[in-house]
Motif scaffolding. Structure first.
Motif, mmCIF file in Angstrom:
data_model
loop_
_atom_site.group_PDB
_atom_site.id
_atom_site.type_symbol
_atom_site.label_atom_id
_atom_site.label_comp_id
_atom_site.label_asym_id
_atom_site.label_seq_id
_atom_site.Cartn_x
_atom_site.Cartn_y
_atom_site.Cartn_z
ATOM 1 N N CYS A 6 -1.125 -2.700 11.183
ATOM 2 C CA CYS A 6 -0.814 -2.030 9.925
ATOM 3 C C CYS A 6 0.185 -0.920 10.185
ATOM 4 C CB CYS A 6 -2.077 -1.441 9.291
ATOM 5 S SG CYS A 6 -3.333 -2.672 8.928
ATOM 6 N N VAL A 8 1.933 2.527 9.533
ATOM 7 C CA VAL A 8 1.580 3.798 8.925
ATOM 8 C C VAL A 8 2.846 4.483 8.458
ATOM 9 C CG1 VAL A 8 0.613 6.086 9.336
ATOM 10 C CG2 VAL A 8 -0.502 4.066 10.305
ATOM 11 N N VAL A 69 -5.663 0.442 -0.020
ATOM 12 C CA VAL A 69 -5.940 1.817 0.384
ATOM 13 C C VAL A 69 -7.308 2.199 -0.162
ATOM 14 C CG1 VAL A 69 -5.204 4.230 0.268
ATOM 15 C CG2 VAL A 69 -3.481 2.398 0.279
ATOM 16 N N ARG A 112 -5.553 0.727 5.146
ATOM 17 C CA ARG A 112 -5.513 2.192 5.272
ATOM 18 C C ARG A 112 -6.726 2.782 4.579
ATOM 19 N NH1 ARG A 112 -3.786 5.965 8.628
ATOM 20 N NH2 ARG A 112 -2.204 7.413 7.870
ATOM 21 N N TRP A 169 -7.405 3.727 10.412
ATOM 22 C CA TRP A 169 -8.248 4.534 9.537
ATOM 23 C C TRP A 169 -8.334 5.955 10.075
ATOM 24 C CZ3 TRP A 169 -13.191 1.268 8.061
ATOM 25 C CH2 TRP A 169 -12.781 0.102 7.406
ATOM 26 N N LEU A 236 -2.631 10.545 4.596
ATOM 27 C CA LEU A 236 -2.449 9.101 4.429
ATOM 28 C C LEU A 236 -0.988 8.696 4.619
ATOM 29 C CD1 LEU A 236 -4.833 8.513 1.403
ATOM 30 C CD2 LEU A 236 -5.019 7.378 3.639
ATOM 31 N N ASP A 240 -1.847 9.507 11.848
ATOM 32 C CA ASP A 240 -2.583 8.387 12.431
ATOM 33 C C ASP A 240 -3.164 8.833 13.761
ATOM 34 O OD1 ASP A 240 -3.639 5.896 12.943
ATOM 35 O OD2 ASP A 240 -1.792 5.130 13.832
#
Length: 323
Positions: A6, A8, A69, A112, A169, A236, A240
């Motif tokens: 994923c 970020v 999300v 996320r 996450w 968000l 990370d």
């Protein structure tokens, strides 16, 4: 490790975004901010529409929604009296909510997710200001240890998901929050809304004094909930990492000073007494916010402005406030 990858970066405003607890203090602030920022596919469910302690219902909801999300802001929360009186409720219900939402998000490989905890996760006598690496280094404050353990479990779950599935996450640990949408119950609220309710009632009743719990000497840090919402979106968009991130102002005040600010803002001119037979809780709880400050986020509300804003909202929303 699962091969899910994923990216970020700034969130896609068209991404399906589920805010769990969207009618609560933090959730409602997040909803306002995300709407303002142009998020077009926001999803929220009231507790009547979706019981987050019902595992099957939560899994069905996630399978149908397919969120990209998720912000887990739903929790059973309360002040020192509620936490110390009902520790089983706070531990069990929060564990159920967290486990169901996080497991359902894993099942759908939600790209996320932001888990919201609380500064009570840190040891009672942690070195001040409290750094993120103070977690699990000492005993907790006994009056809210059950709630704290549930939140610590959530943090560790997020870290485990990162290790096992490679999903980016994250967790955020806010200091004491306040603002529009708070719970003003005399027995179930946190300290600042409880003070607002108490002093406002004393003003209306023309009482000559107000009695608060404890000695008034513990130091507390407070963050306006709208600042918390901007911090969540900032994290968000740009953060990370496996470790939880403290979110606060980096400044604290004694409860006596807080009470004085509230009394002045309310317009109460009587005297304040302190019932020293009641517990103080943790003597000081000031967060080290260097991690989030280094990432580029800073709060915008001053405490006096925030208290005035909250009192204005409280007086204008008597028919809908949580008591």
């Amino acid at each position: 490790m699962d091969e899910t990858v994923c990216r970020v970066g700034p969130l896609d405003r068209s991404a399906t975004t589920y805010i769990a607890g969207h009618r609560g203090l933090v959730g409602s602030a997040l909803w306002r901010l995300f709407e303002k920022e142009g998020f077009s596919r926001l999803a929220g469910r009231s507790s009547a529409e979706l019981d987050l302690t019902d595992r099957a219902a939560v899994f069905d909801f996630f399978e149908e929604l397919q969120p990209e999300v998720v912000i887990l802001a739903a929790a059973k929360v309360g002040g020192i009296l509620a936490n110390s009186t009902y520790p089983v409720d706070f531990l069990s219900q929060n564990l159920q909510i967290q486990t169901n939402v996080l497991d359902a998000a894993v099942a759908q490989r939600v790209p996320r997710l932001l888990f919201l905890g609380s500064s009570c996760i840190y040891p009672k006598h942690a070195e001040q200001p409290i750094r993120e690496d103070s977690l699990l280094t000492g005993p907790l404050e006994q009056t809210n240890d059950a709630y704290a353990i549930a939140k610590i479990t959530g943090i560790l779950t997020v870290q485990a998901v990162r290790r096992q599935y490679g999903l980016p996450w994250i967790s955020a640990m806010p200091t004491n929050l306040y603002g529009p949408g708070d719970n003003f119950s005399p027995t179930g609220s946190h300290v600042l809304p409880a003070l607002i309710q108490r002093y406002d009632q004393a003003l209306r009743n023309k009482a000559d004094h107000v009695t608060n719990w404890g000695t008034g000497t513990p130091r507390r840090e407070f963050l306006h909930v709208d600042d918390m919402a901007t911090a969540c979106l900032h994290l968000l968009n740009y953060f990370d990492g496996p470790q939880q991130v403290n979110v606060g102002t980096g400044e604290d005040h004694t409860l006596s000073e807080i009470a004085s600010l509230v009394a002045t803002s309310v317009g109460y001119t009587g005297t304040t007494r302190w019932d020293t037979s009641k517990p103080d809780g943790t003597p000081q709880k000031l967060l080290d916010v260097s991690t989030i400050r280094a990432s580029g986020w800073i709060p915008t509300w001053s405490l006096s402005e925030g208290i005035s804003d909250t009192i204005e909202w409280y007086r204008a929303n008597q028919s809908v406030i949580r008591r």
